[in-house]
Scaffold this active site. Structure first.
Site, PDB file in Angstrom:
ATOM      1  N   SER A 144       0.849  -1.190   0.000  1.00 50.11           N
ATOM      2  CA  SER A 144       0.000   0.000   0.000  1.00 50.11           C
ATOM      3  C   SER A 144       0.881   1.234   0.000  1.00 50.11           C
ATOM      4  CB  SER A 144      -0.890   0.005   1.248  1.00 50.11           C
ATOM      5  OG  SER A 144      -1.568   1.231   1.395  1.00 50.11           O
ATOM      6  N   TYR A 157      -2.183  -0.227  10.603  1.00 54.60           N
ATOM      7  CA  TYR A 157      -2.206  -0.635   9.202  1.00 54.60           C
ATOM      8  C   TYR A 157      -0.913  -0.236   8.498  1.00 54.60           C
ATOM      9  CZ  TYR A 157      -3.767  -1.070   4.372  1.00 54.60           C
ATOM     10  OH  TYR A 157      -3.866  -1.415   3.035  1.00 54.60           O
TER      11      TYR A 157
END
Length: 264
Positions: A144, A157
């Site tokens: 990501s 995250y």
């Protein structure tokens, strides 16, 4: 379409929805055979049936929660026993929760690392030796932009995706001379079910809706680079540019982007 995938075998985790599902269809369009892994077995069965009927390729599926490493081992041992070669592994399973570290629980921390990091590593572990033995293969880890540019309310995250990038970069160097490719995919926000869990308030999606990527477009880009020696795939371009500036001038960038960072 990717002509390199004709009659090759591709494993995709997290394949029951989102970019995992879209990648499965793109691989099938290219003539590749598939093994789909996810927790929702009934949904996998629907996707596999549609793929086989539409594209005349083999599409196997197994119920798997990558959080449970014992199940990962059992599933991959079965796959390795049933198939002579594995050409591509896409580690796509993952989830996030957008909340401050102060608000996050230790259970949430554990679950996120178990799925996003340990599960990804375990799946890689079980296919890597086969790829090295056959002297070909491609491991693709869906990371990501959060692994490059951390923001508030995504501390856990972002930490998992930093770990994914660190692992991916090290593994790439370890197997660089052994004909196995290792690629990190770093997308920005994508229109998928990911945000049903990550953004329960809907505030983040509302703020970034017009910039969100289409799952179909992401899947097409990932499938296009399968079995090519691509180091990283980063998009959208403007977010990747921001992450580069962030790494070069972090203090300045954080001051200028502070307001935008808090739009979660």
């Amino acid at each position: 379409m990717n002509p390199n995938l004709k009659d090759r075998l591709v494993i995709i985790t997290g394949a029951s929805s989102g970019i995992g599902e879209k990648m499965a269809y793109e691989v099938a369009k290219s003539g590749g055979h598939l093994i789909l892994l996810a927790r929702r077995k009934a949904r996998l069965a629907e996707i596999a049936k549609a793929i086989e009927e539409r594209y005349n390729v083999r599409c196997h599926y197994y119920e798997l929660d990558v959080r449970h490493l014992g199940n990962v081992e059992q599933t991959f041992q079965h796959i390795l026993n049933e198939h002579d070669r594995i050409d591509v592994l896409v580690n796509n399973a993952g989830f996030g929760l957008f909340r401050s570290f102060e608000e996050a629980s230790l259970d949430e921390m554990e679950a996120m690392f178990e799925v996003n990091v340990y599960g990804m590593m375990a799946c890689t572990k079980y296919v890597l030796q086969k790829m090295l033995n056959q002297q070909s293969g491609h491991i693709i880890n869906i990371a990501s932009q959060a692994g490059k540019m951390a923001t508030p309310k995504s501390s856990l995250y972002a930490a998992t995706k930093h770990a994914v990038l660190g692992f991916t970069n090290s593994l790439r160097l370890e197997v660089a001379d052994r004909s196995v490719f290792v690629t990190a995919v770093n997308p920005g926000p994508i229109q998928t079910e990911f945000f049903d869990v990550a953004d329960t308030s809907g505030q983040y999606v509302q703020n970034v809706q017009k910039w969100m990527l289409r799952a179909e477009d992401v899947a097409e880009k990932v499938v296009r680079i399968m079995l090519t020696n691509k180091r990283e795939l980063n998009f959208p371009w403007w977010m990747e540019t921001g992450s580069i500036v962030y790494r070069i001038m972090p203090n300045v960038f954080e001051r200028l982007a502070k307001k935008a960072f808090h739009k979660k």
